[in-house]
Write a protein that holds these residues in place. Structure first.
Motif, PDB file in Angstrom:
ATOM      1  N   PRO A  83       0.804  -1.235   0.000  1.00  0.00           N
ATOM      2  CA  PRO A  83       0.000   0.000   0.000  1.00  0.00           C
ATOM      3  C   PRO A  83       0.837   1.285   0.000  1.00  0.00           C
ATOM      4  O   PRO A  83       0.377   2.324  -0.480  1.00  0.00           O
ATOM      5  CB  PRO A  83      -0.806  -0.113   1.280  1.00  0.00           C
ATOM      6  CG  PRO A  83      -0.865  -1.568   1.542  1.00  0.00           C
ATOM      7  CD  PRO A  83       0.410  -2.135   1.065  1.00  0.00           C
ATOM      8  N   LEU A  84       2.075   1.203   0.510  1.00  0.00           N
ATOM      9  CA  LEU A  84       2.925   2.406   0.487  1.00  0.00           C
ATOM     10  C   LEU A  84       3.180   2.886  -0.940  1.00  0.00           C
ATOM     11  O   LEU A  84       3.373   4.073  -1.201  1.00  0.00           O
ATOM     12  CB  LEU A  84       4.262   2.127   1.175  1.00  0.00           C
ATOM     13  CG  LEU A  84       4.254   2.181   2.713  1.00  0.00           C
ATOM     14  CD1 LEU A  84       5.649   1.862   3.243  1.00  0.00           C
ATOM     15  CD2 LEU A  84       3.821   3.576   3.206  1.00  0.00           C
ATOM     16  N   ASP A  85       3.165   1.893  -1.846  1.00  0.00           N
ATOM     17  CA  ASP A  85       3.357   2.235  -3.256  1.00  0.00           C
ATOM     18  C   ASP A  85       2.259   3.179  -3.737  1.00  0.00           C
ATOM     19  O   ASP A  85       2.464   3.998  -4.625  1.00  0.00           O
ATOM     20  CB  ASP A  85       3.322   0.963  -4.119  1.00  0.00           C
ATOM     21  CG  ASP A  85       4.484   0.054  -3.769  1.00  0.00           C
ATOM     22  OD1 ASP A  85       5.504   0.570  -3.286  1.00  0.00           O
ATOM     23  OD2 ASP A  85       4.333  -1.160  -3.969  1.00  0.00           O
ATOM     24  N   TYR A  86       1.072   2.978  -3.160  1.00  0.00           N
ATOM     25  CA  TYR A  86      -0.052   3.840  -3.546  1.00  0.00           C
ATOM     26  C   TYR A  86       0.261   5.302  -3.216  1.00  0.00           C
ATOM     27  O   TYR A  86       0.014   6.205  -4.026  1.00  0.00           O
ATOM     28  CB  TYR A  86      -1.322   3.355  -2.833  1.00  0.00           C
ATOM     29  CG  TYR A  86      -2.543   4.135  -3.204  1.00  0.00           C
ATOM     30  CD1 TYR A  86      -2.917   4.262  -4.548  1.00  0.00           C
ATOM     31  CD2 TYR A  86      -3.324   4.752  -2.235  1.00  0.00           C
ATOM     32  CE1 TYR A  86      -4.030   4.993  -4.901  1.00  0.00           C
ATOM     33  CE2 TYR A  86      -4.436   5.477  -2.585  1.00  0.00           C
ATOM     34  CZ  TYR A  86      -4.786   5.601  -3.922  1.00  0.00           C
ATOM     35  OH  TYR A  86      -5.876   6.329  -4.274  1.00  0.00           O
ATOM     36  N   LEU A  87       0.851   5.533  -2.019  1.00  0.00           N
ATOM     37  CA  LEU A  87       1.237   6.892  -1.619  1.00  0.00           C
ATOM     38  C   LEU A  87       2.249   7.469  -2.605  1.00  0.00           C
ATOM     39  O   LEU A  87       2.229   8.645  -2.985  1.00  0.00           O
ATOM     40  CB  LEU A  87       1.846   6.884  -0.213  1.00  0.00           C
ATOM     41  CG  LEU A  87       0.866   6.579   0.922  1.00  0.00           C
ATOM     42  CD1 LEU A  87       1.594   6.508   2.245  1.00  0.00           C
ATOM     43  CD2 LEU A  87      -0.227   7.664   0.975  1.00  0.00           C
ATOM     44  N   HIS A  88       3.132   6.601  -3.031  1.00  0.00           N
ATOM     45  CA  HIS A  88       4.150   7.003  -4.007  1.00  0.00           C
ATOM     46  C   HIS A  88       3.489   7.505  -5.294  1.00  0.00           C
ATOM     47  O   HIS A  88       3.891   8.515  -5.872  1.00  0.00           O
ATOM     48  CB  HIS A  88       5.050   5.796  -4.285  1.00  0.00           C
ATOM     49  CG  HIS A  88       6.063   6.018  -5.357  1.00  0.00           C
ATOM     50  ND1 HIS A  88       7.213   6.738  -5.135  1.00  0.00           N
ATOM     51  CD2 HIS A  88       6.083   5.656  -6.656  1.00  0.00           C
ATOM     52  CE1 HIS A  88       7.900   6.787  -6.272  1.00  0.00           C
ATOM     53  NE2 HIS A  88       7.233   6.129  -7.207  1.00  0.00           N
ATOM     54  N   LEU A  89       2.418   6.782  -5.704  1.00  0.00           N
ATOM     55  CA  LEU A  89       1.704   7.171  -6.930  1.00  0.00           C
ATOM     56  C   LEU A  89       1.004   8.519  -6.739  1.00  0.00           C
ATOM     57  O   LEU A  89       0.993   9.364  -7.639  1.00  0.00           O
ATOM     58  CB  LEU A  89       0.669   6.104  -7.300  1.00  0.00           C
ATOM     59  CG  LEU A  89       1.236   4.855  -7.974  1.00  0.00           C
ATOM     60  CD1 LEU A  89       0.132   3.843  -8.206  1.00  0.00           C
ATOM     61  CD2 LEU A  89       1.895   5.222  -9.296  1.00  0.00           C
ATOM     62  N   ILE A  90       0.411   8.705  -5.537  1.00  0.00           N
ATOM     63  CA  ILE A  90      -0.271   9.990  -5.238  1.00  0.00           C
ATOM     64  C   ILE A  90       0.736  11.131  -5.355  1.00  0.00           C
ATOM     65  O   ILE A  90       0.484  12.150  -6.002  1.00  0.00           O
ATOM     66  CB  ILE A  90      -0.886   9.952  -3.821  1.00  0.00           C
ATOM     67  CG1 ILE A  90      -2.070   8.964  -3.811  1.00  0.00           C
ATOM     68  CG2 ILE A  90      -1.315  11.347  -3.349  1.00  0.00           C
ATOM     69  CD1 ILE A  90      -2.679   8.763  -2.458  1.00  0.00           C
ATOM     70  N   PHE A  91       1.899  10.882  -4.789  1.00  0.00           N
ATOM     71  CA  PHE A  91       2.940  11.896  -4.806  1.00  0.00           C
ATOM     72  C   PHE A  91       3.340  12.228  -6.252  1.00  0.00           C
ATOM     73  O   PHE A  91       3.538  13.371  -6.624  1.00  0.00           O
ATOM     74  CB  PHE A  91       4.143  11.384  -4.004  1.00  0.00           C
ATOM     75  CG  PHE A  91       5.241  12.388  -3.883  1.00  0.00           C
ATOM     76  CD1 PHE A  91       5.033  13.604  -3.194  1.00  0.00           C
ATOM     77  CD2 PHE A  91       6.486  12.165  -4.465  1.00  0.00           C
ATOM     78  CE1 PHE A  91       6.050  14.533  -3.085  1.00  0.00           C
ATOM     79  CE2 PHE A  91       7.495  13.098  -4.358  1.00  0.00           C
ATOM     80  CZ  PHE A  91       7.282  14.292  -3.667  1.00  0.00           C
ATOM     81  N   GLN A  92       3.414  11.188  -7.078  1.00  0.00           N
ATOM     82  CA  GLN A  92       3.754  11.394  -8.501  1.00  0.00           C
ATOM     83  C   GLN A  92       2.723  12.272  -9.195  1.00  0.00           C
ATOM     84  O   GLN A  92       3.062  13.139  -9.996  1.00  0.00           O
ATOM     85  CB  GLN A  92       3.819  10.040  -9.211  1.00  0.00           C
ATOM     86  CG  GLN A  92       5.206   9.448  -9.195  1.00  0.00           C
ATOM     87  CD  GLN A  92       5.335   8.321 -10.196  1.00  0.00           C
ATOM     88  OE1 GLN A  92       4.352   7.674 -10.532  1.00  0.00           O
ATOM     89  NE2 GLN A  92       6.541   8.109 -10.670  1.00  0.00           N
ATOM     90  N   GLU A  93       1.422  11.997  -8.886  1.00  0.00           N
ATOM     91  CA  GLU A  93       0.351  12.780  -9.521  1.00  0.00           C
ATOM     92  C   GLU A  93       0.404  14.240  -9.064  1.00  0.00           C
ATOM     93  O   GLU A  93       0.123  15.161  -9.829  1.00  0.00           O
ATOM     94  CB  GLU A  93      -1.019  12.175  -9.211  1.00  0.00           C
ATOM     95  CG  GLU A  93      -1.300  10.871  -9.918  1.00  0.00           C
ATOM     96  CD  GLU A  93      -1.112  10.954 -11.429  1.00  0.00           C
ATOM     97  OE1 GLU A  93      -1.409  12.001 -12.026  1.00  0.00           O
ATOM     98  OE2 GLU A  93      -0.637   9.953 -12.024  1.00  0.00           O
ATOM     99  N   ILE A  94       0.789  14.443  -7.793  1.00  0.00           N
ATOM    100  CA  ILE A  94       0.888  15.814  -7.255  1.00  0.00           C
ATOM    101  C   ILE A  94       1.984  16.579  -8.001  1.00  0.00           C
ATOM    102  O   ILE A  94       1.893  17.762  -8.268  1.00  0.00           O
ATOM    103  CB  ILE A  94       1.157  15.792  -5.723  1.00  0.00           C
ATOM    104  CG1 ILE A  94      -0.098  15.294  -4.993  1.00  0.00           C
ATOM    105  CG2 ILE A  94       1.564  17.164  -5.182  1.00  0.00           C
ATOM    106  CD1 ILE A  94       0.088  15.013  -3.534  1.00  0.00           C
TER     107      ILE A  94
END
Ligand SMILES: [Fe+2]
Ligand SMILES: [Fe+2]
Length: 591
Positions: free
Chosen positions: A17-28
């Protein structure tokens, strides 16, 4: 290549699930997120005339969350999409005309380097047609039956599959997803196997020659050496010893080592393969040094010495009593080559077994012939040397006439049996005077008795076995003449009779055989026997010189028959052209 290790596919590292945060950060971090949020915010302001930071923040967060959820969910799919691009073999989308509509990764690089715009440029029109014919544009699900195509650009064989593409509404797009698979190794193996089957088929048809020349192993090795530097063929002999030969090519000629006996304690690959009952194969490139490779496999020193160059790779396989180990393949060792070895060994074993059986059969046959000859010698005044010479003249005539190896070899062994029938008429044979008419007719029956004895003594297979049939024909027909003046008389009302009767009177009503009615082996041995009889001294006559015999054979005054009429033009021609050889044979086998 494994796409998960491709640094260009960051999605490959998402596992928790931490990977999901990584993706959010990428979109930001994505500038497009801000631009779209700005446009949507302005549109909301335009329609609502309400300027608020919420107009911009809501689309921003909706985008970040939605896009990252989609990316998170499709993280494995992304890898899969990469797959065609990572394949070594081409996969692409083409249209009706064969135009490459889309390609990626390695396929794209390949097509660009070869300047391929249409698939016809890669596989020719024939290849394209083969794929297109197989595509059924109305069939939604089916992948086409694979077709085999060749690319002269890559010099590879491919198996091509294709699938029509459809719009969501089910309407055909007129485009096709096509993917190739390199089957060059398999094609080469197929070809090699076909060649092997042809080669071994030809060997089987020359079985007699293999037996005679004792070169079955050389013939098998010759085929193997098309693809390998050397081959060691080992067989378990009657004493259960492992004995074999190494073969290699030198200046395009096959060389055979001295026999090499492997001790039972040997650790050579042959034994590893036997113990494990599998193909043992390896390559030096997998090892840090030649020494490690060598010490692992314990190659026999004599074998290495004969090969005379370092072992780079080998394949070893065994079946039954035979093992084959090939050294230094000229190309990469693949799974197909191992399969090929299995086929090769199967066929080799069949040939070696056939040769052994034929040899054993020959030995038994010769024993029988020798036994009969011994009986014939007791019954007649003839000597062992006469018998040997008749064999030799007959073999010589048959060879000169161009008969095959089997015919030549057989007549050279069994011409000796021509007078075996005389054992049935000892009283007539021993008469110390000229025969009267009845005695002559009885004496002539030795031909019929001879055929009968051979049929009986050799078992009841005479009709099936070529050699026995020939032996019988020789005994029966060696006193026939081509012009129909010989005996026994076997024709009645145009029918050729089987000589069943043992009474000479039954034959008097018949007519003689002539020309092609007489088996050629009978006429050949007839000449051989008569030449030798005339040359030899007998109780009732002196020996004659070669020249004197030549004259008599050319025209026998007591019978009024010329040589050509007696033996037929073909045999007579061989005799006249090679008469000196008959003298040599006579002189070579003296009492
Ligand atoms: Fe005879
Ligand atoms: Fe004879």
């Amino acid at each position: 290549m494994d796409p998960t290790h491709n640094p260009k596919t960051p999605a490959g590292s998402f596992h928790n699930p931490l990977d999901y945060l990584h993706l959010i950060f990428q979109e930001i971090k994505n500038i497009w997120t801000y631009l779209i949020a700005l446009i949507v915010g302005l549109l909301i302001f335009f329609f609502s005339e309400n300027l608020s930071w919420v107009n911009f923040m809501v689309p921003f967060f909706v985008q970040v969350i939605a896009k990252s959820i989609v990316r998170f969910k499709s993280r494995d799919l992304n890898l899969l999409v990469e797959l065609p691009a990572q394949r070594d073999d081409p996969s692409f989308i083409m249209d009706h005309e064969g135009r490459i509509v889309l390609s990626a990764g390695k396929t794209k690089a390949l097509f660009e380097s070869l300047d391929i715009k249409y698939i016809q440029q890669f596989i020719g029109k024939k290849g394209f047609d083969a794929i297109r014919i197989n595509i059924d544009p109305t069939c939604l699900e089916a992948i086409t039956v694979p077709v085999e195509i060749y690319s002269s650009k890559t010099r590879k064989w491919y198996e091509a599959k294709a699938k029509p593409m459809f719009l969501y509404c089910g309407k055909p797009m007129g485009k096709y997803l096509v993917w190739f698979q390199d089957i060059s190794f398999r094609k080469e193996y197929d070809l090699q196997q076909k060649e092997l089957l042809q080669y071994t088929g030809a060997l089987v048809s020359r079985l007699r020659e293999l037996v005679k020349k004792d070169n079955a192993l050389e013939n098998i090795a010759t085929f193997i050496l098309n693809n390998y530097q050397a081959v060691f063929i080992i067989k378990k002999d009657e004493e259960k010893q492992f004995i074999g030969f190494v073969f290699k090519l030198k200046n395009n000629k096959i060389e055979r080592s001295a026999p090499i006996i492997l001790p039972e304690s040997s650790l050579a690959p042959v034994f590893q393969s036997r113990v494990q009952s599998r193909i043992v194969t390896d390559d030096i490139t997998r090892y840090a040094s030649e020494g490690i490779f060598q010490s692992k496999y314990h190659f026999d020193r004599q074998v290495l010495k004969f090969i005379d160059s370092p072992v780079q790779n080998f394949i070893n396989y065994h079946q039954g009593d035979i093992s084959i180990i090939v050294f230094n393949s000229h190309k990469k060792v693949t799974i197909y080559e191992k399969q090929f070895m299995e086929v090769l060994l199967n066929l080799s074993q069949s040939i070696i077994t056939l040769v052994d059986l034929a040899r054993e059969n020959d030995a038994q046959f010769l024993q029988k012939v020798m036994g009969l000859c011994a009986a014939a010698e007791y019954s007649d005044q003839i000597t062992g040397k006469h018998i040997l010479r008749v064999n030799e003249y007959s073999r010589f005539i048959a060879e000169k006439m161009g008969f095959n190896d089997e015919f030549v070899e057989t007549i050279g062994q069994i011409a000796a049996l021509h007078d075996i029938g005389k054992v049935a008429i000892p009283d007539i044979i021993k008469l110390p005077r000229k025969y009267n008419q009845a005695e002559r007719l009885k004496m002539q029956m030795h031909t019929v008795y001879g055929a009968d004895i051979i049929e009986t003594m050799m078992g009841y297979e005479t009709k099936k076995d070529f050699r026995l049939r020939m032996a019988r024909n020789i005994a029966l027909h060696h006193h026939q003449t081509y012009n129909g003046k010989g005996y026994p008389l076997l024709k009645n009302n145009g029918n050729i009779l089987v000589p069943l009767s043992k009474n000479y009177k039954d034959y008097l009503v018949n007519e003689p055989l002539s020309g092609d009615e007489i088996p050629i082996e009978g006429l050949i041995v007839g000449l051989a026997d008569r030449y030798d009889a005339l040359r030899s001294r007998r109780q009732y006559k002196l020996s004659l010189s070669h020249e004197e015999v030549l004259k008599i054979l050319a025209f026998d005054e007591s019978y009024g028959i010329a040589g050509e009429k007696w033996y037929g033009p073909e045999i007579w021609k061989v005799f006249i052209e090679n008469e000196k050889e008959f003298k040599n044979i006579y002189d070579g086998f003296q009492e």
